[in-house]
Design a protein around this motif. Structure first.
Motif, short mmCIF file in Angstrom:
data_model
loop_
_atom_site.label_atom_id
_atom_site.label_comp_id
_atom_site.label_asym_id
_atom_site.label_seq_id
_atom_site.Cartn_x
_atom_site.Cartn_y
_atom_site.Cartn_z
N PHE A 233 0.83 -1.21 0.00
CA PHE A 233 0.00 0.00 0.00
C PHE A 233 0.87 1.26 0.00
O PHE A 233 0.55 2.25 -0.67
N ASP A 234 1.97 1.22 0.76
CA ASP A 234 2.89 2.37 0.77
C ASP A 234 3.59 2.55 -0.57
O ASP A 234 3.73 3.67 -1.08
N ILE A 235 4.04 1.46 -1.13
CA ILE A 235 4.75 1.53 -2.41
C ILE A 235 3.81 2.08 -3.47
O ILE A 235 4.14 3.00 -4.23
N GLY A 236 2.61 1.52 -3.51
CA GLY A 236 1.63 1.95 -4.51
C GLY A 236 1.24 3.42 -4.37
O GLY A 236 1.02 4.12 -5.38
N ALA A 237 1.17 3.90 -3.13
CA ALA A 237 0.80 5.31 -2.92
C ALA A 237 1.85 6.23 -3.55
O ALA A 237 1.51 7.21 -4.23
N PHE A 238 3.11 5.90 -3.34
CA PHE A 238 4.19 6.72 -3.92
C PHE A 238 4.13 6.66 -5.45
O PHE A 238 4.18 7.69 -6.13
N TRP A 239 3.99 5.46 -5.98
CA TRP A 239 3.93 5.30 -7.44
C TRP A 239 2.76 6.06 -8.06
O TRP A 239 2.90 6.69 -9.11
N ALA A 240 1.61 5.99 -7.42
CA ALA A 240 0.43 6.67 -7.97
C ALA A 240 0.70 8.15 -8.15
O ALA A 240 0.30 8.76 -9.15
N ASN A 241 1.39 8.75 -7.19
CA ASN A 241 1.62 10.18 -7.25
C ASN A 241 2.67 10.54 -8.29
O ASN A 241 2.59 11.61 -8.90
N LEU A 242 3.63 9.65 -8.53
CA LEU A 242 4.56 9.87 -9.64
C LEU A 242 3.83 9.78 -10.97
O LEU A 242 4.06 10.57 -11.89
N ILE A 243 2.93 8.81 -11.06
CA ILE A 243 2.19 8.61 -12.31
C ILE A 243 1.27 9.80 -12.59
O ILE A 243 1.21 10.31 -13.72
N LEU A 244 0.58 10.27 -11.56
CA LEU A 244 -0.30 11.43 -11.75
C LEU A 244 0.53 12.66 -12.15
O LEU A 244 0.12 13.44 -13.01
N SER A 245 1.70 12.81 -11.54
CA SER A 245 2.55 13.92 -11.91
C SER A 245 2.98 13.81 -13.37
O SER A 245 2.95 14.80 -14.12
N SER A 246 3.34 12.61 -13.79
CA SER A 246 3.81 12.45 -15.17
C SER A 246 2.69 12.75 -16.17
O SER A 246 2.93 13.32 -17.23
N LEU A 247 1.46 12.42 -15.81
CA LEU A 247 0.32 12.77 -16.67
C LEU A 247 0.08 14.28 -16.67
O LEU A 247 -0.29 14.86 -17.68
N SER A 248 0.29 14.90 -15.51
CA SER A 248 -0.13 16.29 -15.34
C SER A 248 0.71 17.28 -16.13
O SER A 248 0.24 18.38 -16.46
N HIS A 249 1.97 16.92 -16.43
CA HIS A 249 2.84 17.94 -17.04
C HIS A 249 2.42 18.36 -18.43
O HIS A 249 2.85 19.40 -18.93
N ARG A 250 1.56 17.57 -19.02
CA ARG A 250 0.93 17.98 -20.26
C ARG A 250 0.23 19.32 -20.11
O ARG A 250 0.12 20.09 -21.06
N GLY A 251 -0.26 19.59 -18.92
CA GLY A 251 -1.00 20.82 -18.68
C GLY A 251 -0.19 21.90 -18.00
O GLY A 251 -0.74 22.92 -17.62
N PHE B 11 -2.41 -1.24 -5.91
CA PHE B 11 -2.68 -0.12 -4.99
C PHE B 11 -2.37 1.22 -5.65
O PHE B 11 -3.06 2.21 -5.40
N ALA B 12 -1.35 1.25 -6.51
CA ALA B 12 -1.06 2.49 -7.24
C ALA B 12 -2.28 2.89 -8.08
O ALA B 12 -2.67 4.06 -8.13
N GLY B 13 -2.88 1.90 -8.74
CA GLY B 13 -4.08 2.17 -9.52
C GLY B 13 -5.20 2.73 -8.65
O GLY B 13 -5.85 3.72 -9.01
N CYS B 14 -5.41 2.11 -7.48
CA CYS B 14 -6.48 2.59 -6.58
C CYS B 14 -6.21 4.02 -6.11
O CYS B 14 -7.13 4.84 -6.03
N LYS B 15 -4.95 4.29 -5.77
CA LYS B 15 -4.62 5.63 -5.26
C LYS B 15 -4.73 6.68 -6.38
O LYS B 15 -5.06 7.83 -6.09
N ALA B 16 -4.44 6.29 -7.61
CA ALA B 16 -4.58 7.24 -8.72
C ALA B 16 -6.06 7.49 -9.03
O ALA B 16 -6.50 8.62 -9.21
N PHE B 17 -6.82 6.41 -9.09
CA PHE B 17 -8.25 6.51 -9.41
C PHE B 17 -8.96 7.45 -8.44
O PHE B 17 -9.73 8.34 -8.83
N ARG B 18 -8.69 7.28 -7.14
CA ARG B 18 -9.42 8.08 -6.14
C ARG B 18 -9.09 9.56 -6.24
O ARG B 18 -9.91 10.40 -5.85
N ARG B 19 -7.90 9.88 -6.71
CA ARG B 19 -7.50 11.29 -6.78
C ARG B 19 -8.23 12.03 -7.90
O ARG B 19 -8.22 13.26 -7.96
#
Lengths: 409, 409
Positions: B258-276, B339-347
């Protein structure tokens, strides 16, 4: 001895009588007869008979002679046992003894006397047919496990219940004696030297140890439900019409399948053991098939009971997602097979044996039964994921056990 | 408000100063400057500066404005947060703030001031390169998770630690806001109406829900280690040379991944966000690849750290059985992806969003990023078992994210 908890003292027969009179469970002047009927290893068990009824007073001792010289053991297990019986009584009152009193200070429980019934293990050694046993245990498992799982309790409720049943002393016995010691050459093990070559082979089997490690991890980490924790046939009182589950002092929040596997392991050991007992070929074969029926029926009742309760409602919002509960049933099934293997293996190698097998008179047959039990147990542990359903498991047991029985098939 | 615990009262700036003087952390006559720098939703955070140093006083409030109007929240979370920081300090002192004082009555922690560092999320939004971030987090995860797992603690020790970190209030927030609400049409969700058709499709996806149900079960039942419980990039203080993990108020005995996935989710969301955000094509692509590097490096450090600690010794007698630890690493890896998927989805759907995406100015791009994040998250959840290793995961992210970025590749 009495220093373990303030107010604790070990009872003698007259203490037990006085205690029950004081509670008003017998009148002050009623003549009472009291016998200590426990095996004396872990607990004192007094049966107190009055004019119209009899009751059991079970008191925990602060040590465990059976495990080792003066192994200290928390008296809190008496509270856990009593409270676990009360939790079970909420959902399966027909399958537990009625509890009249819990006394956490004296570490004792006053409960219904079930002496008119027989201990399950003894009944199976005698070859008695118990047509309702499998269904009763399947119902008991479905009701007790569902009621304390995340399907029936909110996470807050489950956490509160789990906190009441943290049981490190008793879990430690299982961790060591069921999961660890039997897979290593350790002093606590107990087996005939003739079994050593077979054991050396199992101890070198990395696939076996890897799967035992995984099942151990589930025992340590997977808190799914309030489980009985020691559901062997010696923890049952039975008759042709009645089944009661006793002695839940090992209860804790653990994997559901551990209870199912414990029951199955003892049916399997019984089915192997009858080769060394008195039944003639045909009768022996028929009795084994009663035992397979019992296993199969226990699973069918468990599955049906779980599905019925789910259909009646669940607090888990995902409970009815397509395929989710089916996947849980598949997981419980394969984990049950694995735990059955672990529970069978330890009864041959580890500290605590079963009378089903130890009472075999012929030493050569006894040894062969032990060899067979180890082989079967190792296969169940390693191949637990390969069985498509309970028919497939049953077919495997029939073939694996019947082949080794030397009777007419 | 102050009725929640005897002796509890909310601090003002002068209380914080007096408290630190009383502890001798500042002298009686030293002039102090105090600012309340918290976001005010869950906690008061005072920064107190004296002549030579500054300290943080963090005090829990007995409610959670961010979750809902006056949602009451146990003050015990302050004790849990402080004790979790102390547990982490035993093994990764370099990656947590130094704790000077825990006060369970006032529900506060006095700790090192890390104001010279930047919140991780802000640094990533700015496009800052943090070359050591992935390695530091991988080391933090390996050390904190191993140290509290059954590889390092006896079952008795683990049970005692788990009992100290039973955390129903905060776990309940995660259960509802991460695992449940985002997969149903619930009032607590928060998303633009334009996203509804996409969400209706995900909500109807039974395979997605089945896998989320399984991950929820792990969150509820799999007590493997003392986890941080909320390890997003907003729970980090960073610089080019330093990484500190803060705010473990959600800590409890749960699944490591759960901890590992939480960190990964936020890296993934950041990588998507830089488009904007403001980066030019080439720079954007390079920055995304820094984020993938960070994810990959965190896993490599985690895996290496876990293997090193195992090699140095384990209390688990099965720890070195051939293939067992490899199987655990595979399981942690796939669970982390889920868990990374779950943490990204909820955000994207749930109550708490991330500034990385919300700060995108162009509404059309912001919406597309949200659509992409949901699609990617759902795929990670459903396909978490299909990735052969971190290279395969990285390759998938590169292709899934780069394809949607519209920059020169």
């Amino acid at each position: 001895m009495n220093a373990h908890a303030p107010g604790y003292r070990t009872f003698g027969p007259s203490d037990a009588c006085d205690y029950l009179r004081h509670l008003g469970l017998f009148t002050a002047n009623e003549p009472l007869e009291c016998d200590e009927i426990g095996d004396g290893n872990l607990n004192l068990v007094f049966r107190v008979r009055g004019a119209g009824k009899s009751l059991i007073v079970k008191q925990a001792l602060p040590y465990a002679k059976v495990v080792g010289e003066n192994w200290p053991l928390s008296l809190d297990r008496a509270r856990i046992e009593g409270e676990a019986l009360l939790e079970a009584a909420k959902v399966v009152p027909a399958h537990v003894p009625k509890v009249h009193q819990l006394d956490p200070v004296l570490a004792l429980t006053v409960m219904e006397d079930l002496s008119h019934l027989t201990i399950g293990r003894a009944a199976l050694i005698q070859g008695r047919y118990l047509p309702l046993l499998g269904g009763h245990i399947g119902d008991y498992l479905a009701r007790t496990l569902y009621a304390t799982s995340h399907f029936a309790l909110t996470p807050r409720e489950a956490k509160a219940l789990a906190a009441r049943f943290v049981n490190p002393d008793l879990c430690n016995i299982t961790e060591d004696l069921v999961f660890i010691d039997p897979y290593f050459d350790r002093p606590s093990n107990d087996f005939p030297e003739a079994l050593r070559p077979t054991l050396e082979r199992h101890w070198a089997d990395q696939a076996l140890k890897r799967e035992v490690a995984e099942l151990t991890r589930l025992f340590l980490c997977q808190g799914e439900a309030l489980i009985h924790g020691d559901l062997h046939t010696g923890s049952l009182f039975v008759s042709e019409s009645d089944t009661r589950v006793i002695d839940p002092e090992f209860a804790y929040y653990g994997p559901m399948a551990f209870d199912i596997g414990a029951f199955w392991a003892n049916l399997i050991l019984s089915s192997l053991s009858h080769r060394g007992h008195g039944l003639e070929n045909e009768a022996r074969r028929a009795y084994r098939h009663f035992l397979y029926d019992t296993l199969e029926t226990s699973w069918r009742h468990f599955e049906r009971g779980m599905r019925e309760q789910l259909a009646a409602g669940s607090v888990d919002p995902f409970a009815k997602v397509e395929g989710y509960f089916d996947a849980q049933l598949e997981r419980w099934f394969s984990e049950s097979i694995g735990f059955a293997g672990c529970k069978a293996f330890r009864r041959i190698v580890g500290l605590a044996h079963v009378a089903d097998i130890e009472s075999i008179q012929d030493p050569a047959i006894r040894l062969e039964v032990k060899e067979d039990a180890l082989e079967l147990a190792a296969n169940l542990i390693k191949r637990r994921g390969e069985f498509a359903g309970v028919e497939a498991l049953r077919a495997y047991l029939e073939s694996a056990i019947d082949d080794r029985q030397g009777d007419n098939r």
